[in-house]
Enzyme design. Structure first.
Site, short mmCIF file in Angstrom:
data_model
loop_
_atom_site.label_atom_id
_atom_site.label_comp_id
_atom_site.label_asym_id
_atom_site.label_seq_id
_atom_site.Cartn_x
_atom_site.Cartn_y
_atom_site.Cartn_z
CE LYS A 21 -8.33 68.65 -31.39
NZ LYS A 21 -7.17 69.26 -31.66
CG ASP B 127 -3.37 70.73 -36.33
OD1 ASP B 127 -4.67 71.27 -36.45
OD2 ASP B 127 -2.57 70.56 -35.07
CD GLN C 251 -4.65 69.34 -28.74
OE1 GLN C 251 -5.16 67.97 -29.97
NE2 GLN C 251 -4.78 69.83 -28.25
N1 GUN Z 1 -4.44 72.56 -29.16
C1 GUN Z 1 -5.63 73.51 -28.37
N2 GUN Z 1 -5.83 73.85 -30.27
C2 GUN Z 1 -5.14 73.11 -31.18
C3 GUN Z 1 -5.43 72.65 -32.01
O1 GUN Z 1 -6.18 72.88 -32.83
N3 GUN Z 1 -4.59 71.67 -32.93
C4 GUN Z 1 -3.52 71.14 -31.95
N4 GUN Z 1 -2.97 70.64 -32.96
N5 GUN Z 1 -3.58 71.03 -30.66
C5 GUN Z 1 -4.60 72.52 -30.72
#
Ligand code: GUN
Length: 296
Positions: A54, A121, A98
């Site tokens: 990311k 998110d 996360q």
């Molecule tokens: N862990 C796996 N996918 C995601 C996501 O899309 N957002 C977040 N915050 N954690 C994740």
């Protein structure tokens, strides 16, 4: 017949290119670039890789950002303070924590701490409610990526029977809300761990989104000839014949390729789209905070 590929890697590259232009235009106009803060708690190796991906993708489109790492034994209170500091920081446009979190921290609480205007998110209850009522502010990244992948390939969603396998807060539920929204207009069924009859429900669907969290869960017998299949899963399975001793696979068994008309590969399908949508949500958050239009 072998299915055509829903190429998420190529589409995500396209979306990133457009976002790069938008960011450059805003910076030329004198604005600071968009910024994303990621908070990572603990040392889950998969999460560390996701967060690094990311971060790298954000930097490439001109989004600034940082990752704050907290120890695995951090308290909920320590995390809350970090979230509130990011909420209060005018230089942060997008904020995500996360997942998964260590067991002493309740993810439901964490979602509600994040400033809903920075919640890229789309998991804050206010944003969940906005999507459910058909006026989304931030659409969760994986559902947004799935829909974009279908639309970019000219796959009609309106009026079609879509089976979503999985009811998670991060994929299944928001995807059901997104696809059944006015203007998207799919007819949605959610299949989950207490559902029965995938053998009957699966072949009735024109589009299946597999987000079961189980490797190769969706089999050919569950899929109608010519159906469109979107594979949200990613798993590492042992494979002595593979050069590294393992291979990556999704929630869809490889045999489905021979039956579907379209299928998203793993890797290179939904995964890159999720990241592209996170970048889009961050650029949108910046645009709203700076008072410029979507592409401005
Ligand atoms: N862990 C796996 N996918 C995601 C996501 O899309 N957002 C977040 N915050 N954690 C994740």
């Amino acid at each position: 017949m072998s299915a055509s590929i829903l190429d998420g890697k190529a589409l995500a590259a396209d979306i990133r290119r457009r976002l790069t232009e938008t960011v450059a235009r805003r910076v030329e106009a004198g604005l600071r670039p968009p910024s994303l803060r990621v908070i990572l708690v603990g040392d889950d190796p998969a999460s560390a890789i996701y967060v690094r991906n990311k971060e790298k993708a954000a930097a490439k489109v001109g989004i600034t950002g940082d990752v704050e790492s907290l120890a695995a034994d951090s308290s909920a209170e320590e995390l809350r303070q970090r979230v509130e500091a990011a909420n209060a920081d005018p230089g942060v446009d997008g904020l995500l924590v996360q997942l998964p979190l260590p067991e002493q921290i309740d993810p439901a609480q964490v979602r509600s701490w994040i400033d809903p205007e920075k919640d890229v998110d789309g998991l804050h209850p206010e944003n969940v409610g906005l999507l459910a009522s058909g006026e989304p502010r931030f659409v969760p990244c994986t559902p947004a990526g799935c829909l974009a992948l279908l639309q970019a390939n000219g796959i009609e969603v309106s009026g079609r029977r879509v089976l979503i396998i999985g009811r998670s807060l991060i994929v299944g539920r928001p995807l059901a809300n997104l696809l059944s929204m006015k203007g998207v207009d799919a007819t949605v069924t959610i299949y989950h761990s207490r559902s029965r009859d995938l053998e009957r429900l699966g072949p009735q669907a024109e589009i299946i989104v597999a987000a079961a969290g189980q490797a190769e869960f969706l089999r050919a017998e569950h899929v109608a000839e010519g159906a469109v299949v979107v594979d949200v899963g990613i798993h590492r399975v042992d494979d002595p014949a593979a050069p590294k001793g393992y291979r990556l696979t999704g929630d869809v068994h490889p045999e489905v390729r021979e039956k579907a008309s379209w299928i998203s590969p793993v890797p290179g399908g939904v995964g890159p789209m999720t990241i592209a949508m996170l970048l889009k949500n961050t650029v949108d958050a910046h645009g709203r905070r700076m008072g410029v239009d979507g592409d401005g």
